[in-house]
Enzyme design. Sequence first.
Site, PDB file in Angstrom:
ATOM      1  N   LYS A  56      13.699 -15.747  11.536  1.00 21.97           N
ATOM      2  CA  LYS A  56      13.256 -16.640  12.294  1.00 21.97           C
ATOM      3  C   LYS A  56      13.747 -18.321  12.200  1.00 21.97           C
ATOM      4  O   LYS A  56      13.759 -18.585  10.734  1.00 21.97           O
ATOM      5  CB  LYS A  56      11.660 -16.819  12.222  1.00 21.97           C
ATOM      6  CG  LYS A  56      10.945 -17.448  13.368  1.00 21.97           C
ATOM      7  CD  LYS A  56       9.573 -17.470  13.372  1.00 21.97           C
ATOM      8  CE  LYS A  56       8.886 -18.070  14.362  1.00 21.97           C
ATOM      9  NZ  LYS A  56       7.362 -18.068  14.298  1.00 21.97           N
ATOM     10  N   SER A  58       4.780 -16.948  18.760  1.00 23.89           N
ATOM     11  CA  SER A  58       6.201 -17.796  18.881  1.00 23.89           C
ATOM     12  C   SER A  58       7.446 -16.871  18.100  1.00 23.89           C
ATOM     13  O   SER A  58       8.621 -17.566  18.504  1.00 23.89           O
ATOM     14  CB  SER A  58       5.887 -19.067  18.197  1.00 23.89           C
ATOM     15  OG  SER A  58       5.724 -18.732  16.787  1.00 23.89           O
ATOM     16  N   SER A  85       1.384 -15.491  15.892  1.00 26.82           N
ATOM     17  CA  SER A  85       2.781 -15.414  16.118  1.00 26.82           C
ATOM     18  C   SER A  85       3.600 -14.280  15.619  1.00 26.82           C
ATOM     19  O   SER A  85       4.778 -14.347  15.871  1.00 26.82           O
ATOM     20  CB  SER A  85       3.238 -16.729  15.864  1.00 26.82           C
ATOM     21  OG  SER A  85       2.905 -17.854  16.567  1.00 26.82           O
TER      22      SER A  85
END
Lengths: 97, 485, 475
Positions: free
Chosen positions: B76, B151, B175
């Site tokens: 990420k 997210s 997330s």
Amino acid sequence: MRQALSPDDVKRIARLARIETSDAEAQATQAQLNSIFDLIATMQAVDTRGVSPMAHAQEVYQRLRDDIVTETDRHAAFQAVAPAVENGLYLVPKVIE
Amino acid sequence: MSETSLSALAAQLAGKQVSSRELAQSYLGRIVALNPSINAFITVDAEKTLLEAAAADARIAAGQAGPLTGVPIAHKDIFCTDGWLTTCGSKMLSNFVAPYDAHVIQRFKAAGMPSLGKTNMDEFAMGSSNETSYYGAVKNPWNTAYVPGGSSGGAAACVAARMAPAATGTDTGGSIRQPAALCGITGLKPTYGLVSRYGMIAFASSLDQAGPMAPSAEDCALLLNVMTGFDPSDSTSLEREKEDYARDLDKPLAGLRVGLPREFFAEGLNNEVAAAVDAAVAELKTLGATPVDISLANSKLAIPVYYVLAPAEASSNLSRFDGVRYGYRAPDYANLDDMYCKTRAQGFGAEVKRRILIGAYVLSHGYYDAYYLQAQKIRRLIADDFSEAFKVCDVILGPTAPGTAFKLGEKSDDPVEMYLNDLYTIPANLAGLPGMSLPCGFDAKGLPIGLQLVGNYFSEAKMLNVAHQYQRVTDWHARAPEGLK
Amino acid sequence: MKWETVIGLEVHTQLATKSKIFSGSSTAFGAAPNTQASAVDIALPGVLPVLNRGAVECAIRFGLAIGGNLNRVNVFDRKNYFYPDLPKGYQISQLAKPIVEGGALKIVVGDTERTINLTRAHMEEDAGKSLHEDFHGMTGIDLNRAGTPLLEIVSEPEMRSSAEAVAYARALHTLVTWIGICDGNMQEGSFRVDANVSVRPVGQAEFGTRREIKNLNSFRFLQQAIDYEVRWQIETLEDGGRIEQATVLFDPDRGETRMMRSKEEAHDYRYFPDPDLLPVKLDEDWIERVRATLPELPAAMQARFQRDYGVSAYDAAVLTGSRALADYFEAVAKACGQGKLAANWVMGELSAALNKAELDIVQCPVSAAQLGTLIARIQDGTLSGKLAKQVFEGLWEGAGEVDAIIEARGLKQMSDSGELEKIIDEVLAANPKSVEEFRSGKEKAFNALVGQVMKASRGKANPAQVNELLKIKLQ
């Protein structure tokens, strides 16, 4: 009952947060912020007398570092990503005191 | 598709059936083919990836391989990665090449796992649909008209689309778990403090945790072994004896008490999701588990509490983005103050700005007690609910999200509607408890449904055991979207 | 209208640790810009603070020395504001639960002793530096100083004059250097004073509105700034004006205080506990270990000097101006066994010589043992007080040990009566007029004769002996 935020409130907070906000933007944000605050309002009425606030999940205390120098000079690498640098100093618009 | 499980890949590497370089190239090829329609990646650098793969191959050849050496992974874009653009999904860091590695990244490098690239995410991890990214929305590989969740939307999507065998994500209010659910993969948020936050760009410091995202629980267990461990650079990192999170995967579930919080099965929950979760409970019963009715009475306050605490911490954490030492600086300004205000107005997106404003407000003079302090107190109540529940059950189960993936643009006009996606996931973050999501079905549209497990502190091995046993008798986690070859 | 001045001081002391409070960067002064600014210090995305044990230990030392209460659990808070020398956009400080609360410091102004109470002392990090020299209209930011550990020491608003404020600041400066937690170098910014000043009509219970004078780094400026500010406030009020709360800077060139332009709006610091740090726990063992390493403190030493060496309270205060000076004095006193004489010499000749040469006591070319020997020689009659000064100069110049210098320069006091009598006889013979005058009742003539004898002996005669012998001879 919580007072709704006015556009002036929005501008004041935006000032605190150093985010430029036009009057139009303040208006637009105001409604959204107020609906978020309505959401938040539900927790305000809860009786929490005698409850201790929870900052951390575990009951642990701060670990301490030995007082020794462990860092080396990496300013060249760090300043390679800086917007404005001269003679090793970060440059910003003149600060007026 | 179990040939792409991490253990299978590791075995193939060890057996010289494939090299790390070949694996990397294969995935890079899929990324090139699929990323234009999914937009899961912000940065891909084949040259760097192949160099890392070559190094992994050398280690394997020298007999110095670890359990996952040579297996590639996507990260990420919230993890600072030395020499790689690290954007956090924001214009504010769109030019930021990190000069150091996050602790988590260091661990993966030490494990010899080459990076496939940096995955797309909601800006500064604030969002539940990956629509707030400066780099454009991520599409759900199951149906590209739909969101992947957020997210960690890019991470979830790239694993679902098999662009990577695994990815790292972060979870502050859900997330990792929510996008895992919406994309039909497995994702785990560990107990707060188990994974170092050093180098992980901070959103809400007391809630953020990094975790693994992969097709299966077994994969997640192996990744957790790499990611966890004490880091002296993070004051909130816990010093504990090293665990093997895969050690209990094969334990039978007989005698397992599964708590079902009535608040997680109440109104607001989509029927199809409810049905899939019920079916999963039935499945677990056949494996020997016993459902137990429990109540997490204060969990309904989790969302308001979260939307006080997280923005408050974020408003402070994001103050460093001021155009002075790195990142975006506004091109035109009249003076220093103007530079700050324009840089931050231009560099941050709308959702981030909203949360900064909320945060600044709830901390501002006169409001601290009514908002921040009150929220911390209710947080204690929420954590206490869980402690009570774990007296009568071993693991808590419910839906991960109230619905399945929604259409792009469907909820992005109403922040509050978006926030309600995190209804079931937020309580675990507030309490600091571990939670995971695993696939348990599909809705009529063919969109994945996820079920959530929440465990007691440090019970990751048990949660993974439950998930693994479920995944042995079901194949939801093994499915991948069609038409993406 | 009679006015009363009310002053409270906030003193920022840089703690003498090797590394910074939340990072492992060096705290050494004078490095090239940003060469001692790590990822944590410049607030790169993702970095986190870890607390330096040395900083906490300094704070514990201070808390014990000041007789304050050490909070066994204390917490760091974030103080949020924007400024380019504050990289995170917040300063890590302590608000609700500081490490030290309470405490007191004795001050002496003229003959009056007072005790000033402290409110608290807390740990925090220093900010970087802004350099306003022209970089084509820009300001240059150096973050070497960012993250240096500070102890902010806050007094109660109990001082009532600039003299008291200076006495307090000096006493605090002595204490923090005495216990070794701060190097006290005010030019380098190790010890910075903010003064909160207000005035009120005598007899009024409420405080007036205060203004804060920031960043005074010398005792002289502290006094000048307060004096100006008090005059300004009184004038303003007497003219019918109001005092607005403000932060001001002292301009030493003009001797005036003026408002800081950037602080037009009151800051809302939005304090909250720093979630990246855990509460700090002080255990009893640690506190006791620190207590055991504390040296004898200035106040205790002063009492002891008065008791054991017979020095006055005032002298004791001066001699305990620094630990080095106190240790020096004590070594001299022990060496010669003459406390009062030792005090006179240390505060007199020695201090004058040090000041003239701009040296500190630790650089003194005359050792305590040497000065002790010198005093002993005066005491045992070997050396007259007057000639002792010459020996002192010899010691200062490094001419050798005391006895060697006396020998070499022939400064030994003459005590041999025979030789002395001879000189007296010569003088009496050479000064018949003075003898006549004395015998006819003029006392002054005696002193003139004494003077002549001293002169004839080139100062080596023992004055007491001269007096005695002369009296006998003139009978």
